[in-house]
Design a protein around this motif. Structure first.
Motif, mmCIF file in Angstrom:
data_model
loop_
_atom_site.group_PDB
_atom_site.id
_atom_site.type_symbol
_atom_site.label_atom_id
_atom_site.label_comp_id
_atom_site.label_asym_id
_atom_site.label_seq_id
_atom_site.Cartn_x
_atom_site.Cartn_y
_atom_site.Cartn_z
ATOM 1 N N GLU A 109 -22.178 40.754 7.589
ATOM 2 C CA GLU A 109 -20.758 40.507 7.793
ATOM 3 C C GLU A 109 -20.010 40.659 6.475
ATOM 4 O O GLU A 109 -20.589 40.526 5.391
ATOM 5 C CB GLU A 109 -20.546 39.105 8.368
ATOM 6 C CG GLU A 109 -21.131 38.915 9.758
ATOM 7 C CD GLU A 109 -20.807 37.553 10.343
ATOM 8 O OE1 GLU A 109 -19.626 37.153 10.284
ATOM 9 O OE2 GLU A 109 -21.728 36.891 10.854
ATOM 10 N N ASN A 111 -17.791 38.694 5.291
ATOM 11 C CA ASN A 111 -17.380 37.424 4.690
ATOM 12 C C ASN A 111 -18.404 36.921 3.687
ATOM 13 O O ASN A 111 -18.478 35.715 3.421
ATOM 14 C CB ASN A 111 -17.121 36.371 5.769
ATOM 15 C CG ASN A 111 -18.387 35.973 6.518
ATOM 16 O OD1 ASN A 111 -19.339 36.758 6.607
ATOM 17 N ND2 ASN A 111 -18.401 34.769 7.066
ATOM 18 N N THR A 123 -12.445 34.174 10.020
ATOM 19 C CA THR A 123 -13.416 34.941 10.815
ATOM 20 C C THR A 123 -13.106 34.928 12.313
ATOM 21 O O THR A 123 -13.928 35.368 13.113
ATOM 22 C CB THR A 123 -14.837 34.394 10.605
ATOM 23 O OG1 THR A 123 -14.881 33.013 10.983
ATOM 24 C CG2 THR A 123 -15.273 34.553 9.157
ATOM 25 N N TYR A 128 -11.632 40.804 13.154
ATOM 26 C CA TYR A 128 -12.940 40.441 12.597
ATOM 27 C C TYR A 128 -14.041 40.654 13.626
ATOM 28 O O TYR A 128 -13.865 40.420 14.822
ATOM 29 C CB TYR A 128 -12.953 38.983 12.159
ATOM 30 C CG TYR A 128 -14.160 38.642 11.306
ATOM 31 C CD1 TYR A 128 -14.158 38.902 9.950
ATOM 32 C CD2 TYR A 128 -15.305 38.096 11.868
ATOM 33 C CE1 TYR A 128 -15.258 38.620 9.159
ATOM 34 C CE2 TYR A 128 -16.412 37.815 11.099
ATOM 35 C CZ TYR A 128 -16.382 38.071 9.736
ATOM 36 O OH TYR A 128 -17.489 37.800 8.965
ATOM 37 N N ALA A 270 -14.387 47.133 8.764
ATOM 38 C CA ALA A 270 -13.918 45.927 8.082
ATOM 39 C C ALA A 270 -14.403 45.929 6.638
ATOM 40 O O ALA A 270 -15.464 46.479 6.319
ATOM 41 C CB ALA A 270 -14.410 44.671 8.795
ATOM 42 N N ASN A 285 -10.527 39.188 3.807
ATOM 43 C CA ASN A 285 -11.120 40.290 4.560
ATOM 44 C C ASN A 285 -10.087 40.911 5.488
ATOM 45 O O ASN A 285 -9.087 40.271 5.853
ATOM 46 C CB ASN A 285 -12.369 39.840 5.337
ATOM 47 C CG ASN A 285 -12.040 38.938 6.510
ATOM 48 O OD1 ASN A 285 -11.483 39.368 7.527
ATOM 49 N ND2 ASN A 285 -12.396 37.652 6.391
ATOM 50 N N GLY A 287 -9.922 43.784 8.991
ATOM 51 C CA GLY A 287 -10.663 44.568 9.957
ATOM 52 C C GLY A 287 -9.761 45.129 11.034
ATOM 53 O O GLY A 287 -8.653 44.627 11.271
#
Length: 358
Positions: A109, A111, A123, A128, A270, A285, A287
């Motif tokens: 992932e 994160n 998230t 995400y 992402a 982040n 995505g």
């Protein structure tokens, strides 16, 4: 709050087995959450308690189980949610229960290094992906096998068809009949990853694939859902870490949708980065899901932010923010070819509070 300490307990199973260890860990959260749209500003609290049981035979085979009391094992449609049991040795590791399928096991992932937030705002935005793939198509009980050697890990998995009509993964459409849902064969998954290091840091690259067939309740045939992806993360010794992942979802619904092209695809991409300095940690982040114009699923983008300050002794302060932008559905919604009329939606969530690790 007083820190909970749980002494390891020796359980004598039989003369043929070594003693087993039982350990207890957990966390608790308290704070305030809110946001736009339907979100309501309110108090939020959560507690997570995990029992971990492990042991080893005289022959060197390890075995164990974990029970996560944060999961609701009594909810409708679940079967021992939050429970996973494993056996491991030179042959690899066999796990059964609430565990990752092959796709999720191979993918990373974005994160990485994130301090997290008490409402998981960073998230849970619409852009995400936690790389769950088709995990949870049925009751979420998965049988997986993994083997690791020299930094490489390969994982294969199967989630059995329990005979129930499943939830529609990837927001796939209703077929316009009373059979609102999908019925599918077993979900098969495979994933692989490699973890290495270099001067000043480490990295992991991975890939995964997952699929199921006969995926619609009202139509016989070999309709297929599949997802394939690649990912990479890097963590530097100076506190900086970053990740990227990409996946493609392919959908073939046969004659379910009354349109000329009954197959469509979507992609997810992402990126994320984190930085830790002293007692502070920050993360961001972004995505997006991008579907074909004839797809029956919404395009969506989003970004998430998280920050924390370590107060010491297992106590930390956290703040999080997530922003979602969901577009109108691209194609038709049902077998009656009803055009999509969903309006573009913007929404956000935020949270601030304390996390306690025990």
């Amino acid at each position: 709050m007083k820190k909970v300490l749980f002494a390891t307990t020796a359980l004598v199973a039989s003369a043929g087995f070594a003693s087993a260890d039982v350990a207890l860990s957990g966390s608790a959260q308290m704070g305030v959450q809110g946001g736009s749209g339907d979100a309501v500003t309110q108090f939020v609290q959560d507690i997570d308690v995990t029992f971990t049981l492990s042991g080893e035979t005289p022959g060197g085979i390890t075995f164990g189980a974990a029970v996560d009391l944060d999961e609701d094992a009594g909810a409708v449609g679940t079967d021992d949610a939050g429970v996973a049991i494993f056996i491991s040795g030179d042959f690899g590791t066999l796990t059964m229960g609430d565990t990752d399928g092959g796709f999720d096991a191979g993918m990373q992932e974005v994160n990485i290094g994130s301090p997290g937030s008490i409402n998981d705002d960073e998230t849970t935005h619409a852009g995400y992906s936690g790389n769950a793939g088709l995990d949870g198509t049925f009751d979420g009980q998965i049988l997986s096998y993994s083997y690791s050697v020299s930094g490489f890990t390969i994982t294969g998995s199967i989630e059995q068809d329990d005979g129930a009509t499943i939830a529609r993964p990837f927001n796939l459409p209703d077929d316009g009949t009373a059979a609102d849902g999908l019925e599918a064969d077993e979900v098969f998954g495979i994933g692989a990853s490699y973890a290495g290091s270099f001067g000043g840091g480490s990295y992991t690259v991975g890939a995964g694939y997952q699929m199921t067939q006969d995926s619609h309740a009202a139509v016989a045939g070999d309709q297929e859902l599949s997802i394939v992806g690649v990912s990479a993360t890097v963590a530097l010794d100076n506190g900086l870490s970053a990740g990227i992942n990409y996946s493609q979802i392919d959908v073939d619904l046969g004659t379910v949708i009354a349109a000329a092209d009954r197959s469509f695809s979507g992609t997810h991409v992402a990126v994320g980065a984190s930085y830790s300095f002293g007692d502070f940690a920050v993360h961001a982040n972004y995505g997006e899901f991008d579907w074909d114009s004839n797809a029956t699923v919404e395009d969506a983008t989003g970004f998430g932010l998280a920050a924390s300050y370590d107060l010491g002794g297992g106590l930390s302060a956290h703040v999080g923010y997530g922003d979602s932008d969901i577009g109108s559905v691209n194609g038709v919604l049902t077998s009656t070819a009803t055009s999509a009329t969903a309006a573009r939606t913007d929404a956000s969530t935020w949270s601030v509070g304390l996390n306690m690790s025990f």
